[in-house]
Design a protein around this motif. Sequence first.
Motif, PDB file in Angstrom:
ATOM      1  N   GLY A 162       8.556   0.223 -14.874  1.00 12.87           N
ATOM      2  CA  GLY A 162      10.006   0.236 -14.756  1.00 12.87           C
ATOM      3  C   GLY A 162      10.659  -0.601 -15.836  1.00 12.87           C
ATOM      4  N   HIS A 208       7.788   8.525 -28.962  1.00  9.69           N
ATOM      5  CA  HIS A 208       8.985   7.782 -29.356  1.00  9.69           C
ATOM      6  C   HIS A 208       9.149   6.489 -28.578  1.00  9.69           C
ATOM      7  N   MET A 209       8.400   6.367 -27.480  1.00 10.83           N
ATOM      8  CA  MET A 209       8.556   5.122 -26.727  1.00 10.83           C
ATOM      9  C   MET A 209       7.200   4.438 -26.524  1.00 10.83           C
ATOM     10  N   LEU A 263       3.544  -0.534 -11.601  1.00 10.64           N
ATOM     11  CA  LEU A 263       4.781   0.233 -11.476  1.00 10.64           C
ATOM     12  C   LEU A 263       5.977  -0.593 -11.925  1.00 10.64           C
ATOM     13  N   TYR A 264       5.947  -1.871 -11.581  1.00 10.25           N
ATOM     14  CA  TYR A 264       7.046  -2.757 -11.923  1.00 10.25           C
ATOM     15  C   TYR A 264       7.177  -2.866 -13.440  1.00 10.25           C
ATOM     16  N   ILE A 280      10.263   1.343 -19.420  1.00  7.14           N
ATOM     17  CA  ILE A 280      11.010   2.567 -19.742  1.00  7.14           C
ATOM     18  C   ILE A 280      12.515   2.396 -19.551  1.00  7.14           C
ATOM     19  N   THR A 281      12.910   1.655 -18.539  1.00  5.41           N
ATOM     20  CA  THR A 281      14.333   1.340 -18.425  1.00  5.41           C
ATOM     21  C   THR A 281      14.384  -0.173 -18.575  1.00  5.41           C
ATOM     22  N   LYS A 282      15.539  -0.744 -18.437  1.00  2.00           N
ATOM     23  CA  LYS A 282      15.517  -2.210 -18.511  1.00  2.00           C
ATOM     24  C   LYS A 282      15.365  -2.788 -17.119  1.00  2.00           C
ATOM     25  N   GLY A 283      14.565  -2.144 -16.314  1.00  2.00           N
ATOM     26  CA  GLY A 283      14.386  -2.614 -14.939  1.00  2.00           C
ATOM     27  C   GLY A 283      15.454  -1.996 -14.065  1.00  2.00           C
ATOM     28  N   LEU A 284      15.127  -1.816 -12.803  1.00  3.89           N
ATOM     29  CA  LEU A 284      16.097  -1.253 -11.877  1.00  3.89           C
ATOM     30  C   LEU A 284      17.183  -2.277 -11.593  1.00  3.89           C
TER      31      LEU A 284
END
Lengths: 487, 204
Positions: B154, B110-111, B150-151, B157-161
């Motif tokens: 991030g 799904h992603m 890793l960046y 999957i999310t919109k960045g930390l």
Amino acid sequence: MFELILAALVLPIVIGLITLPQKNLTTIRYTNLAGSTLTSGVILAIICKITENKVFSSEFLYVDYLSAVLLLVVALLTFTATLFSLPYMEKEVKEGHATEKMIPRYYALLNLFTFAMVSVLVVGNLGLMWVAVEGTTLASALLVAFYFNRSALEAAWKYVMICTVGICLALLGTMILYYAQVNAGGETQALNWLYLKQISATLNPTIVKLAFVFILIGYGTKAGLAPMHTWLPDAHSQAPSPVSGLLSGALLSCAFYALIRNIIIIQGTIGTEFIHTVLLGLGILSVLLAIPFVLGQHDVKRLLAYSSVEHMGIIAIGFGVGTPLAVYAALLHIINHAIAKSALFYLVGIISQEYKTRHLKEIQGIARVMPAVATMFMIGILAITGTPPLNIFISKFLLINAMFENKMWLLGGLTLLLLVGVFAGLMNYALKMTFSSVPEKMKQANVSYLALTAIGLSICLMIVGGFYLPTVLSEILTKAAEIVIGG
Amino acid sequence: MTLLTVLLLAAAVILTRVSSLRTAVGILGFQSVIVALACLIFGLKTGEFHMYIAAVLTAVIKVGLIVYSLWKVTLQLKQEREIANFNVSFLLAILAIIVSYGFVNKVLPHMAGETLGAAIALTMIGLLMIIARSQAIMQVVGLITMENGLYLLGLSITKGLPLIIEMGIFFDILVAVVVLVILTHRLKYSFETTDTSILNELKG
């Protein structure tokens, strides 16, 4: 409260900055002694406040009973390490292992290291906690490499590489945890520990389990759990002795703290069964792997370093058993181990300075050469192996007791058996070092009173800790155990 | 975006075949430029202001400061070259890409954006570089590659930390590189080489 925490963070930085350009060694010594006393005082004040107010939380800071336990460790060890550094580094300069120019750098880095450890313990955000843990690696890396000789460089290179890769995996785990949080609709307070704890039941278990694996490997590397412990004996044996004490007593514990903070959230989502099994496995493995290296060791500081791996294993077992008593014992063990192991590293620092070697076979007859040091060394070794009536006996006893109460007969028995192995190894070497005949070239040596005070303080705590635990501390530990279990 | 992803993976794969330290640092710089651009594009897409700041930070720290400090060290290490089995790591790198895209398609369909697979692949290639390379600078390049991966992960999957955490991470990476550069200097000074395979004295 906020001001106190801020002071605990700012003080080491300020002292470090004052020290760095300073050339007068006497001034440096007094500034740092005063500075570390002040920092430890402020940290103790924070702990006192916590016993009154239970928690303190703001946007980025969070302190509760669990942090208080670790803050106590850092406060004690920063003070004794600085106090012991004064005579130790003076002698290093005199013996030509270090130059006067290196001293300001040493104290500045020591302060930076303290700052990094305190910040791990007071931040309330898992992302910032990651940043702080990586900060401890970087601050201590140049301390490990302090002498810049071949073995120190090797140790430092491995230390930075292994720990940074490990901690990168923890970052991955933290990001996955954040993903789980975003999926659960909680984007607003990203990675805020308190908030995550409240919504932990609503997170997706599969994703969180994946995060747990990476977080465990990451912080486990930093905490020296086997089989990710390979950097530990190198770094601990090559750093200056006061730093070895800090690394072993405080840094490993701080990394463990970061792991525990994450686990408190994760167990709210996936339950405790998987987590406890893995922790027990890693714990037993750490104790098991340390034994052959303790039994067949050639370097006295590496001997103590492997003993640290063993003790981190015991602490992991404590959290793995997971009953209130076991967690209480594990937390008490963190404090006890920190006090005893740092004192031992300081003592070994004095011993190797006098004998000009760290080789176990060449260090003989300490009892004749330095009677006071020999007495303390034996007390320290007896404590670290868990002999009654010293402090570590209490925490080990409580832990084994908790295992048997929990009907883990086999595991409890196995742990006891393994502890006997470590006892045999450490005792064998310690007795030979202390009571064998003195090599001809050695004369009676004078040890500075400052060094003996720093170590004597820890030794007193070890002896008193075997008989008496203050009610305040016991209460803090009980409450901290409740937090870990999820109360 | 597709173009960037392809360029990024190509750069990473070429990185596993490079023996000259300076070329490796150059490619690392290129890689970080792409990450900064990806950050910018994410910012344009989502309209989140902190993405722009993250892009600027990536450009300044990863493209500017880190590459500059590594470049300066390599100028002093002219005789140093990487001698490793390039064919094996080349194949492993390609395998890493296949595996990560396969993994993403199978486990997280799904992603399955194009960046997630690339991010995982980049992380794995970085790790591979750290393990398989013995030159100090090459290991640092591997570390930054891994961090870039890793960046990106991030980001995808999310919109960045949140920005404050991201700034902390950037700061840590920068300090890590400074520490490693100091150690590399010292390695050259003490051992007259920066080949880390000679670091094998501490045992037992």
